[in-house]
Scaffold this motif. Structure first.
Motif, PDB file in Angstrom:
ATOM      1  N   PHE A 130       0.825  -1.211   0.000  1.00 38.08           N
ATOM      2  CA  PHE A 130       0.000   0.000   0.000  1.00 38.08           C
ATOM      3  C   PHE A 130       0.860   1.262   0.000  1.00 38.08           C
ATOM      4  CE2 PHE A 130      -3.038   2.981   2.241  1.00 38.08           C
ATOM      5  CZ  PHE A 130      -3.846   3.160   1.127  1.00 38.08           C
ATOM      6  N   ILE A 131       1.901   1.282   0.824  1.00 39.76           N
ATOM      7  CA  ILE A 131       2.754   2.464   0.843  1.00 39.76           C
ATOM      8  C   ILE A 131       3.519   2.595  -0.471  1.00 39.76           C
ATOM      9  CG2 ILE A 131       4.876   1.476   1.836  1.00 39.76           C
ATOM     10  CD1 ILE A 131       4.996   3.901   3.690  1.00 39.76           C
ATOM     11  N   GLY A 132       3.808   1.443  -1.105  1.00 39.73           N
ATOM     12  CA  GLY A 132       4.466   1.468  -2.407  1.00 39.73           C
ATOM     13  C   GLY A 132       3.624   2.161  -3.468  1.00 39.73           C
ATOM     14  N   ASN A 133       2.317   2.066  -3.345  1.00 41.90           N
ATOM     15  CA  ASN A 133       1.418   2.728  -4.286  1.00 41.90           C
ATOM     16  C   ASN A 133       1.652   4.232  -4.323  1.00 41.90           C
ATOM     17  OD1 ASN A 133      -1.173   2.836  -5.962  1.00 41.90           O
ATOM     18  ND2 ASN A 133      -1.733   4.135  -4.221  1.00 41.90           N
ATOM     19  N   PHE A 134       1.821   4.834  -3.148  1.00 42.54           N
ATOM     20  CA  PHE A 134       2.021   6.284  -3.076  1.00 42.54           C
ATOM     21  C   PHE A 134       3.435   6.680  -3.471  1.00 42.54           C
ATOM     22  CE2 PHE A 134      -1.656   5.672  -0.309  1.00 42.54           C
ATOM     23  CZ  PHE A 134      -2.503   6.657  -0.816  1.00 42.54           C
ATOM     24  N   LEU A 135       4.412   5.829  -3.193  1.00 41.92           N
ATOM     25  CA  LEU A 135       5.779   6.120  -3.620  1.00 41.92           C
ATOM     26  C   LEU A 135       5.877   6.108  -5.139  1.00 41.92           C
ATOM     27  CD1 LEU A 135       7.830   4.049  -1.001  1.00 41.92           C
ATOM     28  CD2 LEU A 135       7.494   6.535  -1.071  1.00 41.92           C
ATOM     29  N   ILE A 136       5.147   5.203  -5.774  1.00 43.68           N
ATOM     30  CA  ILE A 136       5.125   5.151  -7.236  1.00 43.68           C
ATOM     31  C   ILE A 136       4.508   6.417  -7.810  1.00 43.68           C
ATOM     32  CG2 ILE A 136       4.021   4.000  -9.207  1.00 43.68           C
ATOM     33  CD1 ILE A 136       4.438   1.356  -7.725  1.00 43.68           C
ATOM     34  N   TYR A 137       3.385   6.831  -7.224  1.00 38.02           N
ATOM     35  CA  TYR A 137       2.742   8.048  -7.739  1.00 38.02           C
ATOM     36  C   TYR A 137       3.612   9.281  -7.489  1.00 38.02           C
ATOM     37  CZ  TYR A 137      -0.678  11.601  -8.815  1.00 38.02           C
ATOM     38  OH  TYR A 137      -1.315  12.685  -9.375  1.00 38.02           O
ATOM     39  N   SER A 138       4.253   9.321  -6.326  1.00 36.23           N
ATOM     40  CA  SER A 138       5.119  10.446  -5.994  1.00 36.23           C
ATOM     41  C   SER A 138       6.280  10.565  -6.968  1.00 36.23           C
ATOM     42  CB  SER A 138       5.655  10.291  -4.560  1.00 36.23           C
ATOM     43  OG  SER A 138       6.557  11.317  -4.241  1.00 36.23           O
ATOM     44  N   LYS A 139       6.785   9.428  -7.452  1.00 33.89           N
ATOM     45  CA  LYS A 139       7.936   9.446  -8.348  1.00 33.89           C
ATOM     46  C   LYS A 139       7.547   9.759  -9.788  1.00 33.89           C
ATOM     47  CE  LYS A 139      11.831   6.603  -9.939  1.00 33.89           C
ATOM     48  NZ  LYS A 139      12.836   7.661  -9.667  1.00 33.89           N
ATOM     49  N   PHE A 140       6.454   9.152 -10.265  1.00 35.22           N
ATOM     50  CA  PHE A 140       6.124   9.257 -11.687  1.00 35.22           C
ATOM     51  C   PHE A 140       4.988  10.235 -12.005  1.00 35.22           C
ATOM     52  CE2 PHE A 140       7.896   4.943 -11.110  1.00 35.22           C
ATOM     53  CZ  PHE A 140       8.968   5.022 -11.980  1.00 35.22           C
ATOM     54  N   LYS A 141       4.161  10.513 -11.025  1.00 35.62           N
ATOM     55  CA  LYS A 141       3.017  11.423 -11.236  1.00 35.62           C
ATOM     56  C   LYS A 141       2.136  10.980 -12.408  1.00 35.62           C
ATOM     57  CE  LYS A 141       4.393  14.277  -8.019  1.00 35.62           C
ATOM     58  NZ  LYS A 141       3.668  14.397  -6.722  1.00 35.62           N
ATOM     59  N   ASN A 142       2.047   9.673 -12.572  1.00 29.76           N
ATOM     60  CA  ASN A 142       1.241   9.107 -13.657  1.00 29.76           C
ATOM     61  C   ASN A 142       0.394   7.990 -13.071  1.00 29.76           C
ATOM     62  OD1 ASN A 142       0.176   7.792 -15.906  1.00 29.76           O
ATOM     63  ND2 ASN A 142       2.019   8.112 -17.144  1.00 29.76           N
ATOM     64  N   VAL A 143      -0.902   8.227 -12.950  1.00 26.87           N
ATOM     65  CA  VAL A 143      -1.782   7.271 -12.274  1.00 26.87           C
ATOM     66  C   VAL A 143      -1.886   5.946 -13.023  1.00 26.87           C
ATOM     67  CG1 VAL A 143      -3.912   8.034 -13.399  1.00 26.87           C
ATOM     68  CG2 VAL A 143      -4.000   7.089 -11.079  1.00 26.87           C
ATOM     69  N   ASN A 144      -1.559   5.943 -14.317  1.00 20.94           N
ATOM     70  CA  ASN A 144      -1.615   4.692 -15.077  1.00 20.94           C
ATOM     71  C   ASN A 144      -0.638   3.656 -14.523  1.00 20.94           C
ATOM     72  OD1 ASN A 144      -3.640   5.478 -16.901  1.00 20.94           O
ATOM     73  ND2 ASN A 144      -2.153   6.565 -18.170  1.00 20.94           N
ATOM     74  N   TYR A 145       0.502   4.122 -14.014  1.00 20.94           N
ATOM     75  CA  TYR A 145       1.442   3.207 -13.371  1.00 20.94           C
ATOM     76  C   TYR A 145       0.822   2.581 -12.119  1.00 20.94           C
ATOM     77  CZ  TYR A 145       5.176   5.006 -16.376  1.00 20.94           C
ATOM     78  OH  TYR A 145       5.939   5.351 -17.459  1.00 20.94           O
ATOM     79  N   ASN A 146      -0.019   3.333 -11.431  1.00 22.69           N
ATOM     80  CA  ASN A 146      -0.670   2.815 -10.230  1.00 22.69           C
ATOM     81  C   ASN A 146      -1.715   1.754 -10.567  1.00 22.69           C
ATOM     82  OD1 ASN A 146       0.097   5.900  -9.539  1.00 22.69           O
ATOM     83  ND2 ASN A 146       0.198   4.642  -7.683  1.00 22.69           N
ATOM     84  N   TYR A 147      -2.390   1.941 -11.697  1.00 29.36           N
ATOM     85  CA  TYR A 147      -3.329   0.908 -12.147  1.00 29.36           C
ATOM     86  C   TYR A 147      -2.581  -0.391 -12.450  1.00 29.36           C
ATOM     87  CZ  TYR A 147      -7.295   4.123 -12.649  1.00 29.36           C
ATOM     88  OH  TYR A 147      -8.322   5.008 -12.402  1.00 29.36           O
ATOM     89  N   ILE A 148      -1.467  -0.271 -13.145  1.00 30.27           N
ATOM     90  CA  ILE A 148      -0.661  -1.455 -13.470  1.00 30.27           C
ATOM     91  C   ILE A 148      -0.156  -2.100 -12.179  1.00 30.27           C
ATOM     92  CG2 ILE A 148       1.467  -2.244 -14.583  1.00 30.27           C
ATOM     93  CD1 ILE A 148       1.068   0.045 -16.624  1.00 30.27           C
ATOM     94  N   TYR A 149       0.293  -1.275 -11.270  1.00 31.67           N
ATOM     95  CA  TYR A 149       0.798  -1.763  -9.976  1.00 31.67           C
ATOM     96  C   TYR A 149      -0.288  -2.524  -9.227  1.00 31.67           C
ATOM     97  CZ  TYR A 149       2.653  -1.438  -5.177  1.00 31.67           C
ATOM     98  OH  TYR A 149       3.095  -1.710  -3.900  1.00 31.67           O
ATOM     99  N   PHE A 150      -1.506  -2.014  -9.230  1.00 34.82           N
ATOM    100  CA  PHE A 150      -2.601  -2.681  -8.539  1.00 34.82           C
ATOM    101  C   PHE A 150      -2.939  -4.016  -9.200  1.00 34.82           C
ATOM    102  CE2 PHE A 150      -7.075  -3.661  -7.837  1.00 34.82           C
ATOM    103  CZ  PHE A 150      -7.156  -3.589  -6.453  1.00 34.82           C
ATOM    104  N   VAL A 151      -2.980  -4.021 -10.520  1.00 34.97           N
ATOM    105  CA  VAL A 151      -3.318  -5.260 -11.251  1.00 34.97           C
ATOM    106  C   VAL A 151      -2.300  -6.360 -10.957  1.00 34.97           C
ATOM    107  CG1 VAL A 151      -3.465  -6.281 -13.557  1.00 34.97           C
ATOM    108  CG2 VAL A 151      -4.590  -4.099 -13.088  1.00 34.97           C
TER     109      VAL A 151
END
Length: 406
Positions: A130-151
């Motif tokens: 879960f915390i990795g989700n926000f670190l990914i968004y903080s680094k890339f600022k692209n929510v599509n990466y978060n969708y991939i991360y969740f999947v």
């Protein structure tokens, strides 16, 4: 700010050293419930909670490596990742006294160390993801990466422990908050993750694990890894009604946990008072919701485990950790605005303007108590002191470590 980051990094490092010590000391104990849960795998057939257990089982079989030491390495890596992520997560946040009350709550990352029964549980995997989700968004600022991360991450975590389903509401809320335009593309992506959740939920709930399959699992653990089954593999046959039958909340237990909730969540409640949604960073649909009400709605599903599990201390920690990470993740993402000026004015116009009172409040709320693992046990006291004292009880466990007898 530099002093705060230095102190915080030293504090996390000390906690991590203690965690590695205790994990190593108890990983091969016959009464280690955490390890008994990790060794659940698919050797008796498909079952819930078995995914990572099967992965580690296959790796250790291939490498001819002791299974429990394989899980020990996994646990240490998960904690290392979690504590590093916590540091990376919070180091950018401007310090505030009320933030300290929330971050150092005994329900947050200190809990599993203060209460060894919770140490090394699969909860840590959920927190790290879960915390990795926000670190990914903080680094890339692209929510599509978060969708991939969740999947990718959801099936892994959910098939390792199905309780993760309750806390996916925070992921869903994240996507609803972070998307500025609720257009067709958003609905396609959002519908897909909902379908993913429903698919794997049905996969788990429709599967029945028989006694014959449990016996086969235990036989394979014994013959291939020389591990005796604990109670955890046999719990795969239990239903929600079976778990509920073990719980017998009494008035004293309920009152105690209400107080644990109030004192443990104090810091988070206070910072929510001084916070609001950044209307420029979200969509019009979300902007009409009250931030405080939204957090309460998200916390409601966290009540469910208390009705079916005796280890309520762990679930109180989960109930706090997810909204705490969620709040600070949204703060880092600029979705939430914290009114530093208003908060500081409140401090300056109250007894908290004196540092000695700040220290007293911080100590009493964060470092003087901790909930126990089981609901009918009283609260513990001075967790850091107790942790230091009980290390001497585990030193002898390392005498035979090299012989593989630990």
């Amino acid at each position: 700010m530099k002093e705060y980051k230095l102190i915080f990094s030293i504090y996390l490092s000390i906690l991590f050293v203690f965690i590695v010590f205790f994990l190593s000391a108890v990983h091969n104990s016959p009464v280690n419930n955490s390890m008994h849960e990790w060794v659940i795998n698919y050797q008796g057939g498909f079952t819930r909670r078995g995914f990572l257990g099967e992965i580690v089982f296959q790796i250790t079989q291939t490498l001819n490596f002791q299974l429990k030491k394989g899980f020990l390495i996994l646990q240490i890596l998960l904690y290392a990742g979690y504590f590093y992520s916590i540091y990376a997560f919070f180091k950018k946040i401007k310090f505030n006294f009320f933030f300290a009350l929330a971050i150092f709550s005994p329900l947050f990352f200190i809990f599993s160390l203060a209460e060894l029964e919770a140490l090394g549980r699969k909860d840590i995997l959920m927190f790290l993801v879960f915390i990795g989700n926000f670190l990914i968004y903080s680094k890339f600022k692209n929510v599509n990466y978060n969708y991939i991360y969740f999947v990718i991450s959801f099936p892994i975590v959910f098939l390792t422990h199905e309780i993760y389903l309750i806390y996916t509401v925070y992921f869903i809320a994240f996507f609803l908050l972070i998307e500025k335009n609720l257009n067709l593309i958003f609905f396609i992506k959002f519908s897909f993750i909902i379908f993913l959740v429903i698919f794997f939920t049905d996969l788990i709930t429709s599967n029945k694990f028989s006694k014959e399959e449990v016996d086969l699992l235990c036989e394979n653990l014994k013959t291939k890894s020389n591990i005796k089954c604990g109670l955890a593999p046999y719990s795969m046959m239990a239903t929600a009604a079976d778990y509920q039958g073990e719980v017998a909340w009494q008035t004293t237990h309920i009152v105690r946990y209400i107080l644990i909730f109030l004192f443990g969540f104090t810091g988070l409640f206070i910072i929510l008072i001084f916070s609001k949604i950044n209307l420029e960073k979200t969509n019009k649909f979300i902007s009409i919701f009250n931030l405080k009400v939204g957090f309460i709605i998200l916390m409601i599903p966290s009540i469910l485990p208390f009705m079916t599990a005796v280890d309520s201390g762990r679930y109180m920690s989960m109930a706090y950790t997810f909204p705490c990470i969620f709040y600070f993740g949204l703060l880092n993402s600029n979705i939430i605005i914290f009114n530093y000026e208003k908060a500081n004015n409140f401090i300056e116009n109250s007894f908290l303007k004196l540092n000695k009172y700040k220290f007293i409040i911080l100590f009493l709320l964060c470092f003087s108590w901790t909930p126990k693992a089981v609901y009918h046990e009283d609260i513990g006291s001075f967790p850091l002191y107790r942790t230091l004292i009980k290390t001497t009880n585990f030193i002898d466990n390392f005498k035979n470590f090299k012989l593989g007898q630990l």
